[in-house]
Design a protein around this motif. Structure first.
Motif, PDB file in Angstrom:
ATOM      1  N   PHE A 333       0.830  -1.212   0.000  1.00  0.00           N
ATOM      2  CA  PHE A 333       0.000   0.000   0.000  1.00  0.00           C
ATOM      3  C   PHE A 333       0.862   1.259   0.000  1.00  0.00           C
ATOM      4  CE2 PHE A 333      -2.480  -3.379   1.923  1.00  0.00           C
ATOM      5  CZ  PHE A 333      -3.697  -3.273   1.267  1.00  0.00           C
ATOM      6  N   GLU A 334       2.033   1.171  -0.581  1.00  0.00           N
ATOM      7  CA  GLU A 334       2.958   2.311  -0.593  1.00  0.00           C
ATOM      8  C   GLU A 334       2.323   3.533  -1.248  1.00  0.00           C
ATOM      9  OE1 GLU A 334       7.532   3.313  -2.091  1.00  0.00           O
ATOM     10  OE2 GLU A 334       6.696   1.292  -2.293  1.00  0.00           O
ATOM     11  N   GLY A 335       1.601   3.322  -2.343  1.00  0.00           N
ATOM     12  CA  GLY A 335       0.967   4.443  -3.033  1.00  0.00           C
ATOM     13  C   GLY A 335      -0.118   5.075  -2.191  1.00  0.00           C
ATOM     14  N   THR A 336      -0.885   4.252  -1.494  1.00  0.00           N
ATOM     15  CA  THR A 336      -1.948   4.771  -0.636  1.00  0.00           C
ATOM     16  C   THR A 336      -1.373   5.651   0.467  1.00  0.00           C
ATOM     17  OG1 THR A 336      -3.290   2.806  -1.053  1.00  0.00           O
ATOM     18  CG2 THR A 336      -3.855   4.114   0.880  1.00  0.00           C
ATOM     19  N   ILE A 337      -0.295   5.193   1.095  1.00  0.00           N
ATOM     20  CA  ILE A 337       0.323   5.969   2.176  1.00  0.00           C
ATOM     21  C   ILE A 337       0.894   7.271   1.646  1.00  0.00           C
ATOM     22  CG2 ILE A 337       2.157   5.951   3.915  1.00  0.00           C
ATOM     23  CD1 ILE A 337       1.832   2.907   4.045  1.00  0.00           C
ATOM     24  N   ALA A 338       1.474   7.226   0.429  1.00  0.00           N
ATOM     25  CA  ALA A 338       2.079   8.438  -0.146  1.00  0.00           C
ATOM     26  C   ALA A 338       1.028   9.514  -0.397  1.00  0.00           C
ATOM     27  CB  ALA A 338       2.805   8.083  -1.445  1.00  0.00           C
ATOM     28  N   ARG A 339      -0.207   9.094  -0.698  1.00  0.00           N
ATOM     29  CA  ARG A 339      -1.249  10.077  -0.986  1.00  0.00           C
ATOM     30  C   ARG A 339      -1.876  10.645   0.279  1.00  0.00           C
ATOM     31  NH1 ARG A 339      -2.177   6.225  -5.091  1.00  0.00           N
ATOM     32  NH2 ARG A 339      -3.819   5.209  -3.875  1.00  0.00           N
ATOM     33  N   MET A 340      -1.684   9.979   1.394  1.00  0.00           N
ATOM     34  CA  MET A 340      -2.246  10.487   2.653  1.00  0.00           C
ATOM     35  C   MET A 340      -1.311  10.120   3.802  1.00  0.00           C
ATOM     36  SD  MET A 340      -6.075  10.061   4.208  1.00  0.00           S
ATOM     37  CE  MET A 340      -6.661  11.196   5.476  1.00  0.00           C
ATOM     38  N   VAL A 341      -0.493  11.079   4.199  1.00  0.00           N
ATOM     39  CA  VAL A 341       0.538  10.837   5.205  1.00  0.00           C
ATOM     40  C   VAL A 341      -0.064  10.464   6.557  1.00  0.00           C
ATOM     41  CG1 VAL A 341       2.508  11.867   6.401  1.00  0.00           C
ATOM     42  CG2 VAL A 341       2.069  12.422   4.003  1.00  0.00           C
ATOM     43  N   LEU A 465      -3.013  -4.587   7.187  1.00  0.00           N
ATOM     44  CA  LEU A 465      -3.834  -4.957   6.040  1.00  0.00           C
ATOM     45  C   LEU A 465      -5.245  -4.395   6.171  1.00  0.00           C
ATOM     46  CD1 LEU A 465      -4.111  -6.593   3.414  1.00  0.00           C
ATOM     47  CD2 LEU A 465      -4.751  -8.569   4.809  1.00  0.00           C
ATOM     48  N   ALA A 466      -5.825  -4.519   7.353  1.00  0.00           N
ATOM     49  CA  ALA A 466      -7.189  -4.023   7.559  1.00  0.00           C
ATOM     50  C   ALA A 466      -7.254  -2.507   7.403  1.00  0.00           C
ATOM     51  CB  ALA A 466      -7.681  -4.434   8.947  1.00  0.00           C
ATOM     52  N   PHE A 467      -6.331  -1.785   8.019  1.00  0.00           N
ATOM     53  CA  PHE A 467      -6.381  -0.319   7.988  1.00  0.00           C
ATOM     54  C   PHE A 467      -6.103   0.218   6.588  1.00  0.00           C
ATOM     55  CE2 PHE A 467      -4.214   3.835   9.191  1.00  0.00           C
ATOM     56  CZ  PHE A 467      -5.410   4.514   9.312  1.00  0.00           C
ATOM     57  N   LEU A 468      -4.996  -0.222   6.007  1.00  0.00           N
ATOM     58  CA  LEU A 468      -4.633   0.298   4.690  1.00  0.00           C
ATOM     59  C   LEU A 468      -5.580  -0.213   3.610  1.00  0.00           C
ATOM     60  CD1 LEU A 468      -0.736  -0.038   4.961  1.00  0.00           C
ATOM     61  CD2 LEU A 468      -2.145   2.012   5.282  1.00  0.00           C
ATOM     62  N   GLY A 469      -6.049  -1.449   3.744  1.00  0.00           N
ATOM     63  CA  GLY A 469      -6.988  -1.984   2.773  1.00  0.00           C
ATOM     64  C   GLY A 469      -8.319  -1.229   2.800  1.00  0.00           C
ATOM     65  N   LEU A 470      -8.852  -0.987   4.000  1.00  0.00           N
ATOM     66  CA  LEU A 470     -10.085  -0.240   4.106  1.00  0.00           C
ATOM     67  C   LEU A 470      -9.950   1.194   3.629  1.00  0.00           C
ATOM     68  CD1 LEU A 470     -11.363  -1.539   7.580  1.00  0.00           C
ATOM     69  CD2 LEU A 470     -12.387  -1.986   5.344  1.00  0.00           C
ATOM     70  N   ALA A 471      -8.778   1.789   3.906  1.00  0.00           N
ATOM     71  CA  ALA A 471      -8.541   3.159   3.422  1.00  0.00           C
ATOM     72  C   ALA A 471      -8.546   3.208   1.906  1.00  0.00           C
ATOM     73  CB  ALA A 471      -7.198   3.653   3.961  1.00  0.00           C
ATOM     74  N   THR A 472      -7.977   2.202   1.273  1.00  0.00           N
ATOM     75  CA  THR A 472      -7.957   2.151  -0.189  1.00  0.00           C
ATOM     76  C   THR A 472      -9.369   1.930  -0.755  1.00  0.00           C
ATOM     77  OG1 THR A 472      -5.714   1.241  -0.138  1.00  0.00           O
ATOM     78  CG2 THR A 472      -6.949   0.973  -2.184  1.00  0.00           C
TER      79      THR A 472
END
Length: 478
Positions: A333-341, A465-472
């Motif tokens: 989820f590197e791209g997801t984190i980059a879009r929202m610090v 996985l749960a946090f970043l997956g749900l955020a995506t």
């Protein structure tokens, strides 16, 4: 009346010296532990060559306190202390001593000296000392023992480690069932070589099978002409010689035993285990489970540094591998984190709280397994119970973190995402915390050893996985 010298003490010179002398250092503090000042005073006298002064301080101490003195003394001072206290360093002191310190001191003695000390001890304590020695040293000590002692110790060493056979004492009182109380009393009086410390008498049949027990109080209060078979208690807890010491301790605890007979595979009486030995076992087993869960090895402050390093580093390396699994989830989820610090700021919270929840459940499950509270008959009920606790905990923590994140970041969607992730991870943590120890136990592995590593990996990986997956999926970073 004559004139009094103003510089003289009214009680004389001896009293003056007594008043001027420094008060002796208290040996124990309010918690009944040896004080640092007392330990230092003994060591200072030994190093100064004042052996008599050191002995005067040590003589009033109980053997357990003398053992503590050696443990508290610096390792560099123990050899000189042992030489000075040679007459007090007997079997009783060694039996109370920390294993590492005892092994260090035993290493300084020759085979005859060790054999002499072992001969002063009950069989179980002598076995504990000899079992830890190198094989060549062990044989030398056994050769130096009396034949009877050697036979008893060799038999004990033939049993598995941490079994009832290693733990039991051979010194016991056994009498035939046809004897009267008077005959037993006379037998005890006429045989000075019998065991001196015992709480009950074992009654055996012609094949030496235990058929009952009789407390000493019953013997003393029963008329001499009464047969022992008429007053003995026929129900008794028998301990198989190969039973694990942890199971032995559980039986003592469950049935409130003071002592119990140990029997061989043929059912013959071969020894006795007493509650004073069990107290040590309960302490050792409880400490062992806690230390295994943390991967701290023996966890003994007297353990050599290299041994501590070897026992701990392998678990740290195992944790490193499990951490790599969690980091690989983050990498997805590197791209997801980059879009929202903000996600990078919050995701350790989800993993950390989940890890703590898993540790709580795991500790409860491991303890229940160790104490036989968790068995096949109530496993499903226990799993359901822990799931209910996890759901309640998850709902509470999720509500708090969801509201807090919404307020701080002014983002209700982010608040709902972290709340859902927290709820999911705490549920998974509760499930893993009980299922992993139960599964390991079913396959014959010690749940205290490996559970923590797998639970940590599960909660970290699933939390991310749960946090970043749900955020995506929520489009939060879109």
């Amino acid at each position: 009346m004559g004139e009094t010298d103003p510089d003289s003490h009214p009680l004389g010179d001896a009293a003056t010296a007594a008043f001027d002398a420094p008060a002796p250092e208290a040996s124990h503090d309010e918690d009944d532990r040896l004080t640092p000042g007392f330990v230092d005073a003994v060591i200072e006298r030994v190093e100064a060559g004042d052996v008599e002064g050191a002995r005067a301080l040590v003589d009033p101490l109980h053997p357990a306190d003398i053992a503590d003195l050696f443990e508290l003394a610096p390792s560099t001072a123990r050899r000189a202390l042992a030489e000075a206290m040679a007459d007090r360093l007997d079997g009783e002191v060694l039996a109370e001593m920390n294993d590492w310190v005892r092994d260090e001191l035993i290493g300084e003695l020759n085979a005859n000296q060790v054999a002499e000390l072992a001969g002063q001890l009950d069989t179980d304590d002598a076995v504990a000392i000899i079992a830890d020695m190198e094989e060549d040293d062990q044989r030398a000590v056994l050769r130096a023992l009396d034949p009877d002692d050697r036979a008893a110790i060799e038999e004990a060493l033939s049993y598995p480690e941490e079994s009832a056979g290693r733990l039991m004492q051979r010194e016991l009182i056994a009498v035939p069932e046809h004897w009267t109380v008077g005959q037993i009393i006379q037998y005890l009086r006429d045989n000075p070589d019998l065991a001196t410390d015992f709480w009950e008498i074992f009654v055996v049949d012609h094949a030496h099978h235990p058929i009952g027990t009789c407390k000493l109080s019953w013997v003393l209060r029963t008329p001499r002409d009464i047969a022992i078979s008429d007053v003995m208690q026929r129900e008794q807890t028998l301990i198989p010689v190969d039973m694990d010491q942890e199971e032995v301790a559980l039986r003592f605890q469950k049935y409130a035993l003071i002592s119990a007979a140990v029997v061989d595979p043929a059912g013959r009486l071969v020894g006795v285990i007493t509650v004073d030995d069990i107290v040590h076992i309960i302490q050792e087993e409880a400490s062992e489970d806690i230390l295994r869960m943390s991967g701290a090895g023996d966890g003994d402050i007297n353990e050599p540094v290299v041994d501590s390093y070897k026992s701990r580093v392998r678990w740290l390396l195992a944790n490193l591998l499990t951490a790599l699994v969690a980091s690989s989830v983050i990498a997805l989820f590197e791209g997801t984190i980059a879009r929202m610090v903000a996600l990078a700021t919050l995701m350790p919270i989800v993993a950390g709280v989940g890890g703590n929840a898993g540790t709580q459940t795991m500790a409860v499950a491991v303890r229940a397994i160790a104490t036989n509270q968790l068995t096949q008959s109530n496993t499903l009920r226990t799993i359901v119970r822990e799931i209910r606790v996890a759901l309640l905990n998850g709902a509470t923590v999720a509500a708090v973190i969801g509201v807090g994140v919404t307020i701080v970041f002014h983002n209700p969607t982010l608040g709902m995402v972290i709340a859902a992730a927290m709820m999911t991870n705490i549920f998974i943590a509760g499930l893993a915390g009980v299922l992993l120890p139960v599964t390991l136990d079913r396959f014959g592995a010690d749940p205290a050893v490996a559970s923590s590593v797998f639970v940590t990996m599960t909660t970290d990986s699933m939390g991310f996985l749960a946090f970043l997956g749900l955020a995506t999926l929520s489009g939060l970073t879109g």
